[in-house]
Design a protein around this motif. Structure first.
Motif, short mmCIF file in Angstrom:
data_model
loop_
_atom_site.label_atom_id
_atom_site.label_comp_id
_atom_site.label_asym_id
_atom_site.label_seq_id
_atom_site.Cartn_x
_atom_site.Cartn_y
_atom_site.Cartn_z
N ARG A 204 65.91 10.61 16.87
CA ARG A 204 65.71 9.51 15.93
C ARG A 204 65.04 8.35 16.66
O ARG A 204 65.47 7.97 17.75
CB ARG A 204 67.06 9.07 15.36
N TYR A 205 63.98 7.84 16.07
CA TYR A 205 63.29 6.68 16.63
C TYR A 205 63.29 5.54 15.63
O TYR A 205 63.48 5.75 14.42
CB TYR A 205 61.84 7.05 17.03
N TRP A 206 63.06 4.33 16.15
CA TRP A 206 63.18 3.11 15.34
C TRP A 206 61.92 2.28 15.41
O TRP A 206 61.16 2.35 16.38
CB TRP A 206 64.36 2.27 15.84
N GLY A 207 61.71 1.48 14.38
CA GLY A 207 60.58 0.57 14.35
C GLY A 207 60.85 -0.60 13.44
O GLY A 207 61.87 -0.66 12.74
N GLN A 208 59.92 -1.56 13.44
CA GLN A 208 59.98 -2.70 12.54
C GLN A 208 58.70 -2.75 11.71
O GLN A 208 57.61 -2.51 12.23
CB GLN A 208 60.10 -4.00 13.32
N ILE A 209 58.85 -3.04 10.43
CA ILE A 209 57.71 -3.24 9.56
C ILE A 209 57.92 -4.53 8.77
O ILE A 209 59.05 -5.03 8.69
CB ILE A 209 57.48 -2.04 8.61
N GLN A 210 56.84 -5.07 8.24
CA GLN A 210 56.92 -6.38 7.60
C GLN A 210 56.71 -6.28 6.09
O GLN A 210 55.77 -5.63 5.62
CB GLN A 210 55.88 -7.33 8.19
N GLY A 211 57.58 -6.96 5.34
CA GLY A 211 57.49 -6.96 3.89
C GLY A 211 56.24 -7.67 3.40
O GLY A 211 55.86 -8.73 3.91
N VAL A 212 55.59 -7.07 2.40
CA VAL A 212 54.35 -7.60 1.85
C VAL A 212 54.51 -7.96 0.37
O VAL A 212 54.05 -9.02 -0.08
CB VAL A 212 53.20 -6.58 2.01
N ALA A 213 55.16 -7.08 -0.39
CA ALA A 213 55.27 -7.30 -1.83
C ALA A 213 56.43 -6.49 -2.40
O ALA A 213 56.89 -5.51 -1.80
CB ALA A 213 53.97 -6.91 -2.52
N VAL A 214 56.88 -6.92 -3.56
CA VAL A 214 57.88 -6.17 -4.33
C VAL A 214 57.24 -5.81 -5.67
O VAL A 214 56.94 -6.68 -6.48
CB VAL A 214 59.16 -6.99 -4.56
N GLN A 217 58.34 -0.45 -8.87
CA GLN A 217 59.07 0.68 -8.32
C GLN A 217 59.23 0.63 -6.80
O GLN A 217 60.17 1.21 -6.27
CB GLN A 217 58.35 1.98 -8.69
N LEU A 218 58.31 -0.05 -6.14
CA LEU A 218 58.25 0.04 -4.69
C LEU A 218 58.40 -1.31 -3.98
O LEU A 218 57.97 -2.34 -4.49
CB LEU A 218 56.90 0.65 -4.26
N VAL A 219 58.99 -1.24 -2.80
CA VAL A 219 58.89 -2.32 -1.83
C VAL A 219 57.73 -1.96 -0.91
O VAL A 219 57.71 -0.86 -0.34
CB VAL A 219 60.19 -2.49 -1.02
N VAL A 220 56.76 -2.86 -0.76
CA VAL A 220 55.55 -2.58 0.02
C VAL A 220 55.66 -3.28 1.37
O VAL A 220 55.99 -4.46 1.45
CB VAL A 220 54.30 -3.06 -0.73
#
Length: 371
Positions: A204-214, A217-220
């Protein structure tokens, strides 16, 4: 624009490494450019990390590695609907109804490496959202197509709170807003590939991503070069700390285009999730009254979600007071009325059961790429 569903099946060798099919490479890691441990700023305990699971399928005498998933209750797992559909191509094209994997063939692996599982969770039932289907999404700025309600609920055979102390359920976000997502750095973990092939990682590996929009149906989210979603990470959770400090997931990894990824919102699918999983499924023994289990205080929230506090980790003991399990300082004699001292016995799945080395892919096991 290249649209990807982030699921497939990679074969796990039970002995020597098999030959690789044309067009694939030896697996290297998961979560592209990710790390083996989550960023310290999120403060995840080992049990919280183990809320992110690996999905495997047993078929034709082989073990296949599939998607990732989130443990969200005592016997409840949430993942992407497309992770459980065997006839993906025909289903996505609207030619056939979904044909689901058999519960008896599914396993969810707890731990950082599926070759040496902390626990192996067996499955009782599999249910995908009845309205899950691929559709054009001209209203989206990011995805020309997406799967509506790409969410599934898997019910487990046994209580994880009782049989797998080293895994802690992750909470479900119940009200996702742009304020909670946009410009926020969120945590992801999974067992997918790093190089755009169907070679998945046993780790299992981990990362960070940044929220752009809601979106509806989706969180982008956007790639910020701190680890990004790849094939095999479908179904994994989008993690953050809630207002009460508990770990929650905003969604299940569903789809991606270059530089962006979409997670199916859990808050818009809670009626489906709660229609499949009961309060007993979520909270187990704590469904009606708080309990002490292996040094942890386990209660059930008003919304029917498990609330777990690891008393032993803080040098405390668990006691039940007025129907609620609480962490308390140990009494001078080392005990506490109604306390559970937190001794940990053997865990289900501690026996590795032999070599389980991630090897070549089996692209025929599922069709995943949308052109």
């Amino acid at each position: 624009m290249r649209l990807r569903l982030l699921a497939t099946l990679a074969i796990l060798s039970t002995g020597c490494s098999p030959d690789l099919p044309d067009g694939t490479a030896h697996q290297r890691a998961a979560i592209q450019e990710g790390t083996e441990l989550p960023d310290e700023s999120f403060g995840l305990s080992l049990a919280e990390q183990n809320g992110i699971l690996a999905q495997t399928v047993q078929a034709n005498g082989q073990v296949y590695q599939g998607c990732s998933a989130s443990l969200v209750g005592d016997r409840v797992v949430v993942t992407a609907a497309h992770c459980l559909v065997l006839n993906q191509t025909a289903w996505l094209e609207g030619k056939e109804p979904p044909r689901l994997g058999t519960p008896a063939t599914l396993r969810y692996i707890v731990g950082a490496d599926i070759r040496s599982p902390t626990c192996t969770l067996t499955v009782k039932s599999v249910t995908i959202h009845p309205d899950a289907k691929l559709k054009n999404t001209p209203e989206s700025k990011y995805f020309p197509q997406a799967i509506d309600h790409d969410i599934a609920v898997v019910l487990l055979d046994k209580s994880t709170l009782e049989t797998c102390r080293k895994a802690q359920p992750i909470g479900l976000a119940d009200n996702i807003s742009e304020r909670s997502i946009v410009d926020k750095k969120l945590l992801i973990g999974g067992f997918g590939s790093t190089d755009g092939t169907y070679d998945f990682s046993p780790k299992r590996y981990w990362g960070q991503i940044q929220g752009v929009a809601v979106e509806d149906q989706l969180v982008v989210l956007a790639n910020i070069k701190k680890g990004f979603i790849s094939y095999g990470d479908s179904g994994t959770g989008l993690l953050a700390r809630g207002s009460d400090g508990r770990l929650i997931t905003y969604g299940a990894s569903s789809i991606g285009v270059e530089g962006y990824t979409g997670f199916q919102r859990v808050d818009n699918n809670l009626s489906f999730i709660d229609g499949v999983a009961s309060k007993d499924d979520f909270c187990g023994k704590a469904a009606t009254v708080g309990v002490c289990l292996d040094g942890r205080a386990v209660n059930c929230s008003g919304a029917g979600r498990p609330l777990v506090d690891d008393c032993a980790a803080d040098g405390e003991v668990c006691a039940v007071e007025g129907g609620k399990a609480v962490c308390a300082a140990p009494e001078p004699d080392g005990g506490s009325a109604g306390a559970d001292a937190g001794a940990e016995g053997p865990q289900a799945g501690d026996d590795d059961g032999g070599c389980r080395v991630a090897g070549s892919t089996s692209p025929s096991s599922s069709g995943i790429l949308l052109g």
